[in-house]
Design a protein around this motif. Structure first.
Motif, PDB file in Angstrom:
ATOM      1  N   VAL A 141       1.027  -1.354  -0.036  1.00  0.00           N
ATOM      2  CA  VAL A 141      -0.072   0.093   0.069  1.00  0.00           C
ATOM      3  C   VAL A 141       1.016   1.158  -0.142  1.00  0.00           C
ATOM      4  O   VAL A 141       1.876   1.263   0.755  1.00  0.00           O
ATOM      5  CB  VAL A 141      -0.834  -0.105   1.167  1.00  0.00           C
ATOM      6  CG1 VAL A 141      -1.745   1.364   1.253  1.00  0.00           C
ATOM      7  CG2 VAL A 141      -1.754  -1.251   1.412  1.00  0.00           C
ATOM      8  N   ALA A 142       0.588   2.061  -0.949  1.00  0.00           N
ATOM      9  CA  ALA A 142       1.254   3.296  -0.885  1.00  0.00           C
ATOM     10  C   ALA A 142       0.221   4.497  -0.966  1.00  0.00           C
ATOM     11  O   ALA A 142      -0.785   4.237  -1.391  1.00  0.00           O
ATOM     12  CB  ALA A 142       2.265   3.459  -2.289  1.00  0.00           C
ATOM     13  N   ALA A 143       0.732   5.719  -0.618  1.00  0.00           N
ATOM     14  CA  ALA A 143      -0.062   6.872  -0.605  1.00  0.00           C
ATOM     15  C   ALA A 143       0.853   8.006  -1.022  1.00  0.00           C
ATOM     16  O   ALA A 143       1.898   8.141  -0.775  1.00  0.00           O
ATOM     17  CB  ALA A 143      -0.476   7.213   0.945  1.00  0.00           C
ATOM     18  N   GLY A 144       0.025   8.961  -1.839  1.00  0.00           N
ATOM     19  CA  GLY A 144       0.805  10.070  -2.591  1.00  0.00           C
ATOM     20  C   GLY A 144      -0.031  11.371  -2.286  1.00  0.00           C
ATOM     21  O   GLY A 144      -1.228  11.465  -2.137  1.00  0.00           O
ATOM     22  N   ALA A 145       0.737  12.498  -2.491  1.00  0.00           N
ATOM     23  CA  ALA A 145      -0.045  13.995  -2.194  1.00  0.00           C
ATOM     24  C   ALA A 145      -0.134  14.394  -3.362  1.00  0.00           C
ATOM     25  O   ALA A 145       1.008  14.631  -4.121  1.00  0.00           O
ATOM     26  CB  ALA A 145       0.793  14.659  -1.211  1.00  0.00           C
ATOM     27  N   LEU A 146      -1.169  14.868  -3.887  1.00  0.00           N
ATOM     28  CA  LEU A 146      -1.438  15.854  -5.050  1.00  0.00           C
ATOM     29  C   LEU A 146      -1.644  17.376  -4.763  1.00  0.00           C
ATOM     30  O   LEU A 146      -2.507  17.591  -4.241  1.00  0.00           O
ATOM     31  CB  LEU A 146      -2.971  15.162  -5.768  1.00  0.00           C
ATOM     32  CG  LEU A 146      -3.174  15.805  -7.083  1.00  0.00           C
ATOM     33  CD1 LEU A 146      -2.026  15.233  -7.997  1.00  0.00           C
ATOM     34  CD2 LEU A 146      -4.657  15.493  -7.396  1.00  0.00           C
ATOM     35  N   PHE A 147      -0.311  17.976  -5.018  1.00  0.00           N
ATOM     36  CA  PHE A 147      -0.233  19.422  -4.858  1.00  0.00           C
ATOM     37  C   PHE A 147      -0.466  20.099  -5.998  1.00  0.00           C
ATOM     38  O   PHE A 147      -0.025  19.528  -7.081  1.00  0.00           O
ATOM     39  CB  PHE A 147       0.987  19.940  -4.276  1.00  0.00           C
ATOM     40  CG  PHE A 147       1.341  19.428  -2.935  1.00  0.00           C
ATOM     41  CD1 PHE A 147       0.933  20.019  -1.708  1.00  0.00           C
ATOM     42  CD2 PHE A 147       2.171  18.337  -2.679  1.00  0.00           C
ATOM     43  CE1 PHE A 147       1.117  19.829  -0.500  1.00  0.00           C
ATOM     44  CE2 PHE A 147       2.341  17.839  -1.249  1.00  0.00           C
ATOM     45  CZ  PHE A 147       1.901  18.711  -0.222  1.00  0.00           C
ATOM     46  N   PHE A 148      -0.948  21.298  -6.087  1.00  0.00           N
ATOM     47  CA  PHE A 148      -1.409  22.185  -7.253  1.00  0.00           C
ATOM     48  C   PHE A 148      -0.611  23.482  -7.004  1.00  0.00           C
ATOM     49  O   PHE A 148      -0.514  24.112  -6.016  1.00  0.00           O
ATOM     50  CB  PHE A 148      -2.600  22.301  -7.465  1.00  0.00           C
ATOM     51  CG  PHE A 148      -3.269  21.061  -7.879  1.00  0.00           C
ATOM     52  CD1 PHE A 148      -3.360  20.829  -9.120  1.00  0.00           C
ATOM     53  CD2 PHE A 148      -4.200  20.341  -7.184  1.00  0.00           C
ATOM     54  CE1 PHE A 148      -4.303  19.804  -9.625  1.00  0.00           C
ATOM     55  CE2 PHE A 148      -4.575  19.049  -7.379  1.00  0.00           C
ATOM     56  CZ  PHE A 148      -4.727  18.748  -8.656  1.00  0.00           C
ATOM     57  N   ASP A 149      -0.292  24.339  -8.303  1.00  0.00           N
ATOM     58  CA  ASP A 149      -0.060  25.588  -7.998  1.00  0.00           C
ATOM     59  C   ASP A 149      -1.276  26.387  -8.336  1.00  0.00           C
ATOM     60  O   ASP A 149      -2.517  25.881  -8.800  1.00  0.00           O
ATOM     61  CB  ASP A 149       1.275  26.101  -8.976  1.00  0.00           C
ATOM     62  CG  ASP A 149       0.980  25.921 -10.431  1.00  0.00           C
ATOM     63  OD1 ASP A 149      -0.246  25.622 -10.676  1.00  0.00           O
ATOM     64  OD2 ASP A 149       1.772  26.261 -11.166  1.00  0.00           O
ATOM     65  N   ASN A 150      -1.039  27.689  -8.400  1.00  0.00           N
ATOM     66  CA  ASN A 150      -2.199  28.713  -8.716  1.00  0.00           C
ATOM     67  C   ASN A 150      -2.790  28.519 -10.155  1.00  0.00           C
ATOM     68  O   ASN A 150      -3.707  29.119 -10.307  1.00  0.00           O
ATOM     69  CB  ASN A 150      -1.902  30.254  -8.469  1.00  0.00           C
ATOM     70  CG  ASN A 150      -1.760  30.407  -6.925  1.00  0.00           C
ATOM     71  OD1 ASN A 150      -2.505  29.555  -5.914  1.00  0.00           O
ATOM     72  ND2 ASN A 150      -1.215  31.368  -6.453  1.00  0.00           N
ATOM     73  N   ASP A 151      -2.106  27.802 -10.944  1.00  0.00           N
ATOM     74  CA  ASP A 151      -2.516  27.474 -12.400  1.00  0.00           C
ATOM     75  C   ASP A 151      -2.911  26.437 -12.418  1.00  0.00           C
ATOM     76  O   ASP A 151      -3.403  25.919 -13.527  1.00  0.00           O
ATOM     77  CB  ASP A 151      -1.337  27.816 -13.364  1.00  0.00           C
ATOM     78  CG  ASP A 151      -0.695  29.322 -13.341  1.00  0.00           C
ATOM     79  OD1 ASP A 151      -1.590  30.366 -13.192  1.00  0.00           O
ATOM     80  OD2 ASP A 151       0.582  29.561 -13.346  1.00  0.00           O
ATOM     81  N   GLY A 152      -3.156  25.370 -11.616  1.00  0.00           N
ATOM     82  CA  GLY A 152      -3.598  24.259 -11.806  1.00  0.00           C
ATOM     83  C   GLY A 152      -2.595  23.221 -12.168  1.00  0.00           C
ATOM     84  O   GLY A 152      -3.153  21.992 -12.608  1.00  0.00           O
ATOM     85  N   ARG A 153      -1.357  23.431 -12.120  1.00  0.00           N
ATOM     86  CA  ARG A 153      -0.346  22.446 -12.649  1.00  0.00           C
ATOM     87  C   ARG A 153       0.042  21.750 -11.168  1.00  0.00           C
ATOM     88  O   ARG A 153      -0.346  21.983 -10.210  1.00  0.00           O
ATOM     89  CB  ARG A 153       0.832  23.153 -12.785  1.00  0.00           C
ATOM     90  CG  ARG A 153       0.629  23.821 -14.387  1.00  0.00           C
ATOM     91  CD  ARG A 153       1.812  24.603 -14.412  1.00  0.00           C
ATOM     92  NE  ARG A 153       2.477  25.703 -13.476  1.00  0.00           N
ATOM     93  CZ  ARG A 153       3.345  26.374 -13.795  1.00  0.00           C
ATOM     94  NH1 ARG A 153       4.408  26.126 -14.726  1.00  0.00           N
ATOM     95  NH2 ARG A 153       3.599  26.898 -12.637  1.00  0.00           N
ATOM     96  N   VAL A 154       0.347  20.374 -11.549  1.00  0.00           N
ATOM     97  CA  VAL A 154       0.454  19.300 -10.506  1.00  0.00           C
ATOM     98  C   VAL A 154       1.885  19.252 -10.118  1.00  0.00           C
ATOM     99  O   VAL A 154       2.930  19.347 -11.103  1.00  0.00           O
ATOM    100  CB  VAL A 154       0.066  17.910 -11.046  1.00  0.00           C
ATOM    101  CG1 VAL A 154       0.401  16.956  -9.846  1.00  0.00           C
ATOM    102  CG2 VAL A 154      -1.344  17.874 -11.397  1.00  0.00           C
ATOM    103  N   LEU A 155       2.299  19.138  -8.799  1.00  0.00           N
ATOM    104  CA  LEU A 155       3.651  19.194  -8.396  1.00  0.00           C
ATOM    105  C   LEU A 155       4.125  17.682  -8.684  1.00  0.00           C
ATOM    106  O   LEU A 155       3.484  16.941  -8.042  1.00  0.00           O
ATOM    107  CB  LEU A 155       3.657  19.583  -6.973  1.00  0.00           C
ATOM    108  CG  LEU A 155       5.193  19.322  -6.279  1.00  0.00           C
ATOM    109  CD1 LEU A 155       6.065  20.811  -6.227  1.00  0.00           C
ATOM    110  CD2 LEU A 155       4.881  18.999  -4.881  1.00  0.00           C
ATOM    111  N   LEU A 156       5.173  17.524  -9.333  1.00  0.00           N
ATOM    112  CA  LEU A 156       5.969  16.270  -9.740  1.00  0.00           C
ATOM    113  C   LEU A 156       7.462  16.247  -9.077  1.00  0.00           C
ATOM    114  O   LEU A 156       7.898  17.432  -8.952  1.00  0.00           O
ATOM    115  CB  LEU A 156       5.995  15.788 -11.278  1.00  0.00           C
ATOM    116  CG  LEU A 156       4.772  15.737 -11.992  1.00  0.00           C
ATOM    117  CD1 LEU A 156       5.083  15.341 -13.384  1.00  0.00           C
ATOM    118  CD2 LEU A 156       4.030  14.663 -11.012  1.00  0.00           C
ATOM    119  N   VAL A 157       7.670  15.459  -8.712  1.00  0.00           N
ATOM    120  CA  VAL A 157       9.122  15.343  -8.043  1.00  0.00           C
ATOM    121  C   VAL A 157       9.833  14.061  -8.784  1.00  0.00           C
ATOM    122  O   VAL A 157       9.373  13.215  -9.125  1.00  0.00           O
ATOM    123  CB  VAL A 157       9.029  14.823  -6.410  1.00  0.00           C
ATOM    124  CG1 VAL A 157       8.354  15.976  -5.555  1.00  0.00           C
ATOM    125  CG2 VAL A 157       8.421  13.545  -6.263  1.00  0.00           C
TER     126      VAL A 157
END
Length: 155
Positions: free
Chosen positions: A14-30
């Protein structure tokens, strides 16, 4: 029925991830140092830990941020050939402030960089099933309803 008489059961990772956005609706990738592709912040759930707690812990370990997360937006059944059965959960982590972005530190050495990516460009950063999963998460977040997926395909 005794333990020896029990039918075989799935024991997925089982894994869990976080979906972060900026003000333009783009997704934070690492960019993990141990993978060939980009991903979202997150990781495997430890024994006795909830997926939500694991997501919060991974954000702190990977990015050096102590932040709240919102509701789960995707539950994805995503077995992998060399990894076995897997359940992957994505939680809505909202938007980071400028101060939080500036405070990002790769605390545990697992990540080498981060960036925001538009939904239309996600396929350039990861495998197709990750792209499907992230797009499903974005749509779920926008609709306000969590979704169930298999290999990133919403059912």
């Amino acid at each position: 029925m005794t333990a020896n008489e029990m039918p075989p059961m799935a024991t997925p990772r089982v894994a869990a991830g976080a979906l972060f956005f900026d003000n333009d609706g783009r997704v934070l990738l690492v960019r993990p140092s141990y993978k060939k592709h980009w991903d979202i912040p997150g990781g495997y759930v430890e024994p006795g830990e909830s997926p939500r707690a694991a997501c919060i812990r991974e954000i702190e370990e990977e990015l050096g941020l102590n932040t709240a997360i919102g509701p789960m937006v995707v539950l994805d059944w995503a077995p992998a050939e060399h990894e076995g059965d897997k359940l992957l959960l994505i939680f809505d982590a909202g938007s980071l402030t400028t101060e939080q972005e500036q405070a990002i530190r790769f605390a545990d050495g697992e990540l080498t960089e981060w960036r925001y990516v538009a939904a239309d460009d996600l396929e350039r950063y990861g495998p197709p099933r990750l792209t499907r999963r992230l797009r499903a998460a974005i749509a779920a977040r926008n609709s306000g309803r969590a979704v169930y997926a298999e290999h990133g395909n919403v059912l």
